[in-house]
Design an enzyme around this catalytic site. Sequence first.
Site, PDB file in Angstrom:
ATOM      1  N   LYS A   1      47.180  44.460  32.449  1.00 49.05           N
ATOM      2  CA  LYS A   1      46.424  45.018  31.332  1.00 49.05           C
ATOM      3  C   LYS A   1      45.078  44.310  31.233  1.00 49.05           C
ATOM      4  O   LYS A   1      45.005  43.131  30.898  1.00 49.05           O
ATOM      5  CB  LYS A   1      47.158  44.847  29.996  1.00 49.05           C
ATOM      6  CG  LYS A   1      46.504  45.666  28.871  1.00 49.05           C
ATOM      7  CD  LYS A   1      46.830  45.141  27.496  1.00 49.05           C
ATOM      8  CE  LYS A   1      45.889  44.049  27.036  1.00 49.05           C
ATOM      9  NZ  LYS A   1      44.485  44.503  26.806  1.00 49.05           N
TER      10      LYS A   1
ATOM     11  N   CYS B   1      35.422  29.597  30.112  1.00 49.72           N
ATOM     12  CA  CYS B   1      36.218  28.543  29.479  1.00 49.72           C
ATOM     13  C   CYS B   1      35.942  27.167  30.074  1.00 49.72           C
ATOM     14  O   CYS B   1      36.363  26.158  29.511  1.00 49.72           O
ATOM     15  CB  CYS B   1      37.707  28.881  29.555  1.00 49.72           C
ATOM     16  SG  CYS B   1      38.262  29.368  31.187  1.00 49.72           S
TER      17      CYS B   1
ATOM     18  N   GLU C   1      46.411  30.480  31.176  1.00 47.48           N
ATOM     19  CA  GLU C   1      45.105  29.861  31.401  1.00 47.48           C
ATOM     20  C   GLU C   1      44.261  30.230  30.194  1.00 47.48           C
ATOM     21  O   GLU C   1      43.784  31.347  30.065  1.00 47.48           O
ATOM     22  CB  GLU C   1      44.491  30.376  32.706  1.00 47.48           C
ATOM     23  CG  GLU C   1      43.411  29.453  33.267  1.00 47.48           C
ATOM     24  CD  GLU C   1      42.056  29.629  32.610  1.00 47.48           C
ATOM     25  OE1 GLU C   1      41.778  28.902  31.621  1.00 47.48           O
ATOM     26  OE2 GLU C   1      41.282  30.474  33.050  1.00 47.48           O
TER      27      GLU C   1
ATOM     28  N   GLU D   1      35.864  26.255  20.538  1.00 48.70           N
ATOM     29  CA  GLU D   1      35.199  26.951  21.636  1.00 48.70           C
ATOM     30  C   GLU D   1      34.272  28.030  21.081  1.00 48.70           C
ATOM     31  O   GLU D   1      34.701  28.925  20.361  1.00 48.70           O
ATOM     32  CB  GLU D   1      36.245  27.574  22.556  1.00 48.70           C
ATOM     33  CG  GLU D   1      35.656  28.230  23.787  1.00 48.70           C
ATOM     34  CD  GLU D   1      36.720  28.732  24.743  1.00 48.70           C
ATOM     35  OE1 GLU D   1      36.504  28.627  25.961  1.00 48.70           O
ATOM     36  OE2 GLU D   1      37.769  29.218  24.280  1.00 48.70           O
TER      37      GLU D   1
END
Length: 478
Positions: free
Chosen positions: A176, A283, A249, A379
């Site tokens: 997906k 990231c 991850e 983040e």
Amino acid sequence: MSGEPRTLHNFINGAPAAAEETGDLIDPVTEEVFARAPLSGAHEVDTAVRAAAGAFERWRDTTPAERQLALFRIAEDVERRAAEIVAAESENTGKPLGLTLDEEIPMALDAIRFFAGAARTLEGRSAGEYMAGHTSWVRREPVGVCAQVTPWNYPLLMAVWKWAPAIAAGNTVVLKPSDTTPVSTLLTAEILAEHLPPGVFNVVCGDRGTGRALVAHPGPQMVSITGSVRAGKEVAAAAAAHLKRTHLELGGKAPVIVFDDADPAAAAAAIAEAGYFNAGQDCTAATRVLAGPRVHDAFLDALVGQAKNVRTGPPGDDGAAYGPLNNVAQFGRVAGFVDRLPGHADVLAGGRRARDRGYFYEPTVVGGLRQDDEIVQNEVFGPVITVQRFDSEDRAVEWANGVEYGLASSVWTTDHARALRVSRRLDFGCVWINCHIPLVAEMPHGGFKSSGHGKDLSMYGFEDYTRVKHVMSNHEEA
């Protein structure tokens, strides 16, 4: 925008498959609808999983050489159709065409070819007699149907990192893509279908509800996601109901430690490139700098100079270093971090929308920050680099490790002993020394703490898509 937006379809059992509902895809450059993509429900997910389960019965019995050859042929077609794939990726994301062709296509090809080779190099313990009259050996087998969820920052590349090792190991896949970036994944599915049996690789498009339905489905034996910490926690919780394997991850907040002996100008140039690439939507991006007391001012001046010379622009702008943020929600998130800065923080470059139209944000530098500031702890996932001044090596390590993330980091110094010492103390899955962000297929990529577990790339990543079975044979007559 002229013309009616086209309608995209899922890709199930080797062919396009319509869905009952669709949602708009927004071009981040123009903010206009350019296509409609499926919002898949439980029925579409079930159809895809059943197709993958049926294909697994055949695909797992193929030889490593057969799987390798299929992946090599896929890589050849990806390379041949690179310009078409880049156009699809740019339509998804607004990425610069030239940079995507030069940077992301070679990485994707290298990963496919690496895992093609890995298919024929699995190793295990040698067979032996560990009990009198019995011989034991270990088999590495494919896990089964793998559910995979990919993000919007690197739709093509992150998909390759997932389906290539899974297929090489003999698994089948239901993937997906992000609800905002399915275009390049669907194009890739057409390429894979030319070289794989129907059902080996399936794509279901949709939103979070689609992802939840896929993860919760009892069919997949493993779930792999690249995404936010929130999404990873949701996947882990849903997968627990059926005790599925999880490969997570997740986000990052990479510390970039610049010691006093580093060249401030050279470090600033390299860190700016690694921080602003892909609009900071990475990231591992170099967006949290910790600078030594004597180098801090010179480094900060050099970094501000770099930021003022970096330009964002649309895909066809050859001078643009990066494109827009991916979607309106992400634009709001990045702008919100800057708008909520505490009074002691200084915006030294950028901090604003870059163009009247599209989700473009200026390259930004923020100084004067403290360790507990929101923008340091969380983040941002945008073109915003923060800088803090540390007073000792111990303080630098303390602050570097003092976030919930543990994905990537870097150390900038000419002192070899310090580089080794600090790299050992940093609680991150990757530590670069005097560089930041280069990745190679042979080395693992993955994090610690809230950045998840499991590895992409390398033989470690390949082995994650296998299971270990002990077989023991009795020598004695029955």
